[in-house]
Design a protein around this motif. Sequence first.
Motif, PDB file in Angstrom:
ATOM      1  N   LEU A  48       0.948  -1.073   0.090  1.00  0.00           N
ATOM      2  CA  LEU A  48      -0.194   0.054  -0.133  1.00  0.00           C
ATOM      3  C   LEU A  48       0.941   1.199   0.061  1.00  0.00           C
ATOM      4  O   LEU A  48       0.607   2.187  -0.831  1.00  0.00           O
ATOM      5  CB  LEU A  48      -0.849   0.064   1.194  1.00  0.00           C
ATOM      6  N   ALA A  49       1.690   1.318   0.696  1.00  0.00           N
ATOM      7  CA  ALA A  49       2.901   2.512   0.883  1.00  0.00           C
ATOM      8  C   ALA A  49       3.311   2.576  -0.722  1.00  0.00           C
ATOM      9  O   ALA A  49       3.448   3.755  -1.117  1.00  0.00           O
ATOM     10  CB  ALA A  49       3.904   2.073   1.773  1.00  0.00           C
ATOM     11  N   ARG A  50       3.956   1.480  -1.352  1.00  0.00           N
ATOM     12  CA  ARG A  50       4.641   1.733  -2.563  1.00  0.00           C
ATOM     13  C   ARG A  50       3.358   2.060  -3.455  1.00  0.00           C
ATOM     14  O   ARG A  50       3.729   3.158  -4.492  1.00  0.00           O
ATOM     15  CB  ARG A  50       4.884   0.552  -2.808  1.00  0.00           C
ATOM     16  N   ARG A  51       2.254   1.615  -3.562  1.00  0.00           N
ATOM     17  CA  ARG A  51       1.295   2.182  -4.408  1.00  0.00           C
ATOM     18  C   ARG A  51       0.791   3.479  -4.357  1.00  0.00           C
ATOM     19  O   ARG A  51       0.541   4.196  -5.182  1.00  0.00           O
ATOM     20  CB  ARG A  51      -0.038   1.169  -4.267  1.00  0.00           C
ATOM     21  N   LEU A  52       0.768   3.929  -3.158  1.00  0.00           N
ATOM     22  CA  LEU A  52       0.440   5.274  -2.827  1.00  0.00           C
ATOM     23  C   LEU A  52       1.575   6.271  -3.443  1.00  0.00           C
ATOM     24  O   LEU A  52       1.294   7.379  -4.067  1.00  0.00           O
ATOM     25  CB  LEU A  52       0.479   5.879  -1.333  1.00  0.00           C
ATOM     26  N   VAL A  53       2.709   6.076  -3.336  1.00  0.00           N
ATOM     27  CA  VAL A  53       3.763   6.640  -4.100  1.00  0.00           C
ATOM     28  C   VAL A  53       3.774   6.468  -5.384  1.00  0.00           C
ATOM     29  O   VAL A  53       3.804   7.509  -6.191  1.00  0.00           O
ATOM     30  CB  VAL A  53       5.330   6.364  -3.333  1.00  0.00           C
ATOM     31  N   GLN A  54       3.294   5.475  -5.925  1.00  0.00           N
ATOM     32  CA  GLN A  54       3.077   5.399  -7.286  1.00  0.00           C
ATOM     33  C   GLN A  54       2.106   6.233  -7.971  1.00  0.00           C
ATOM     34  O   GLN A  54       2.129   6.897  -9.237  1.00  0.00           O
ATOM     35  CB  GLN A  54       3.113   3.762  -7.730  1.00  0.00           C
ATOM     36  N   ILE A  55       1.082   6.609  -7.075  1.00  0.00           N
ATOM     37  CA  ILE A  55       0.076   7.269  -7.883  1.00  0.00           C
ATOM     38  C   ILE A  55       0.088   8.949  -7.489  1.00  0.00           C
ATOM     39  O   ILE A  55      -0.788   9.558  -7.791  1.00  0.00           O
ATOM     40  CB  ILE A  55      -1.391   6.850  -7.423  1.00  0.00           C
ATOM     41  N   GLY A  56       1.205   9.028  -7.018  1.00  0.00           N
ATOM     42  CA  GLY A  56       1.635  10.393  -6.781  1.00  0.00           C
ATOM     43  C   GLY A  56       1.345  11.191  -5.306  1.00  0.00           C
ATOM     44  O   GLY A  56       1.195  12.412  -5.079  1.00  0.00           O
ATOM     45  N   ILE A  57       0.843  10.303  -4.271  1.00  0.00           N
ATOM     46  CA  ILE A  57       0.567  10.670  -2.832  1.00  0.00           C
ATOM     47  C   ILE A  57       2.077  11.159  -2.129  1.00  0.00           C
ATOM     48  O   ILE A  57       2.932  10.330  -2.304  1.00  0.00           O
ATOM     49  CB  ILE A  57       0.026   9.823  -2.110  1.00  0.00           C
ATOM     50  N   THR A  58       2.076  12.228  -1.642  1.00  0.00           N
ATOM     51  CA  THR A  58       3.261  12.637  -0.871  1.00  0.00           C
ATOM     52  C   THR A  58       3.085  12.774   0.456  1.00  0.00           C
ATOM     53  O   THR A  58       3.912  12.547   1.184  1.00  0.00           O
ATOM     54  CB  THR A  58       4.235  13.680  -1.435  1.00  0.00           C
ATOM     55  N   ILE A  60       0.592  12.130   3.985  1.00  0.00           N
ATOM     56  CA  ILE A  60      -0.591  11.314   4.608  1.00  0.00           C
ATOM     57  C   ILE A  60      -0.633  11.957   5.986  1.00  0.00           C
ATOM     58  O   ILE A  60       0.039  11.846   6.498  1.00  0.00           O
ATOM     59  CB  ILE A  60      -0.345   9.859   4.650  1.00  0.00           C
ATOM     60  N   PHE A  61      -2.038  12.367   6.067  1.00  0.00           N
ATOM     61  CA  PHE A  61      -2.470  12.722   7.545  1.00  0.00           C
ATOM     62  C   PHE A  61      -2.978  11.621   8.190  1.00  0.00           C
ATOM     63  O   PHE A  61      -3.953  11.125   7.892  1.00  0.00           O
ATOM     64  CB  PHE A  61      -3.363  13.877   7.390  1.00  0.00           C
ATOM     65  N   SER A  62      -2.473  11.295   9.412  1.00  0.00           N
ATOM     66  CA  SER A  62      -2.680  10.089   9.893  1.00  0.00           C
ATOM     67  C   SER A  62      -3.124  10.504  11.606  1.00  0.00           C
ATOM     68  O   SER A  62      -2.839  11.294  12.077  1.00  0.00           O
ATOM     69  CB  SER A  62      -1.646   8.951  10.072  1.00  0.00           C
ATOM     70  N   VAL A  63      -4.097   9.417  12.052  1.00  0.00           N
ATOM     71  CA  VAL A  63      -4.300   9.312  13.298  1.00  0.00           C
ATOM     72  C   VAL A  63      -3.843   8.205  13.856  1.00  0.00           C
ATOM     73  O   VAL A  63      -4.358   6.934  13.532  1.00  0.00           O
ATOM     74  CB  VAL A  63      -5.846   9.569  13.850  1.00  0.00           C
ATOM     75  N   GLU A  80       9.628   8.248   0.263  1.00  0.00           N
ATOM     76  CA  GLU A  80       8.873   9.131  -0.362  1.00  0.00           C
ATOM     77  C   GLU A  80       7.574   9.794   0.384  1.00  0.00           C
ATOM     78  O   GLU A  80       7.033  10.564  -0.454  1.00  0.00           O
ATOM     79  CB  GLU A  80       8.859   8.678  -1.694  1.00  0.00           C
ATOM     80  N   LEU A  81       7.174   9.003   1.312  1.00  0.00           N
ATOM     81  CA  LEU A  81       6.014   9.471   1.921  1.00  0.00           C
ATOM     82  C   LEU A  81       6.363  10.344   3.158  1.00  0.00           C
ATOM     83  O   LEU A  81       7.207   9.931   3.918  1.00  0.00           O
ATOM     84  CB  LEU A  81       5.225   8.391   2.243  1.00  0.00           C
ATOM     85  N   ASN A  82       5.497  11.575   3.203  1.00  0.00           N
ATOM     86  CA  ASN A  82       5.819  12.295   4.434  1.00  0.00           C
ATOM     87  C   ASN A  82       4.523  12.024   5.461  1.00  0.00           C
ATOM     88  O   ASN A  82       3.176  12.476   5.071  1.00  0.00           O
ATOM     89  CB  ASN A  82       5.590  13.840   4.025  1.00  0.00           C
ATOM     90  N   LEU A  83       4.641  11.402   6.384  1.00  0.00           N
ATOM     91  CA  LEU A  83       3.658  10.790   7.603  1.00  0.00           C
ATOM     92  C   LEU A  83       3.364  12.093   8.366  1.00  0.00           C
ATOM     93  O   LEU A  83       4.375  12.456   9.107  1.00  0.00           O
ATOM     94  CB  LEU A  83       3.921   9.741   8.182  1.00  0.00           C
ATOM     95  N   ILE A  84       2.076  12.668   8.431  1.00  0.00           N
ATOM     96  CA  ILE A  84       1.856  13.917   9.215  1.00  0.00           C
ATOM     97  C   ILE A  84       1.044  13.365  10.152  1.00  0.00           C
ATOM     98  O   ILE A  84      -0.119  13.039  10.092  1.00  0.00           O
ATOM     99  CB  ILE A  84       1.215  15.050   8.623  1.00  0.00           C
TER     100      ILE A  84
END
Length: 98
Positions: A48-58, A60-63, A80-84
Motif C-alpha cells: 500500500l505504501a508503494r502504491r500510494l507513492v506510485q499514484i503521486g501521494i506525498t 499522509i495525514f494520520s491518526v 517518499e511519503l511524508n507522514l503527518i
Amino acid sequence: MDTMLSSSDLSKPTSNGVVSCLTPNSTATIQPSSTAISSANATLGRHLARRLVQIGITDIFSVPGDFNLTLLDHLIAEPELNLIGCCNELNAGYAADG
C-alpha cells in the motif's frame, strides 16, 4: 497489515490488471499489472505504501491508534511519503483540506 503475500498467489493471471481477494487462511493477493511483487516476504502495508507513492501521494495525514500502528510503521518506512500525525480525525481533515 502484516498479511503475507505468497509467491504462488502472485503468479495468478489477472483479467482487469488487479487481483484483490482474501482467502480463508488470511493470505491477501494484490497484483497490479504494471508492478509485480517479487519478494515472498512482502506485506500488505508495504505494498500500500508503494502504491500510494506510485499514484503521486506525498503527504499522509494520520491518526495513530491501536489497530493501525503496523500500517503506520510501513508508511513511515517509505522514504517518499511524508507522514503527518494528527491528534484526532477532525484535525487530520482540516490539515488535509489546508
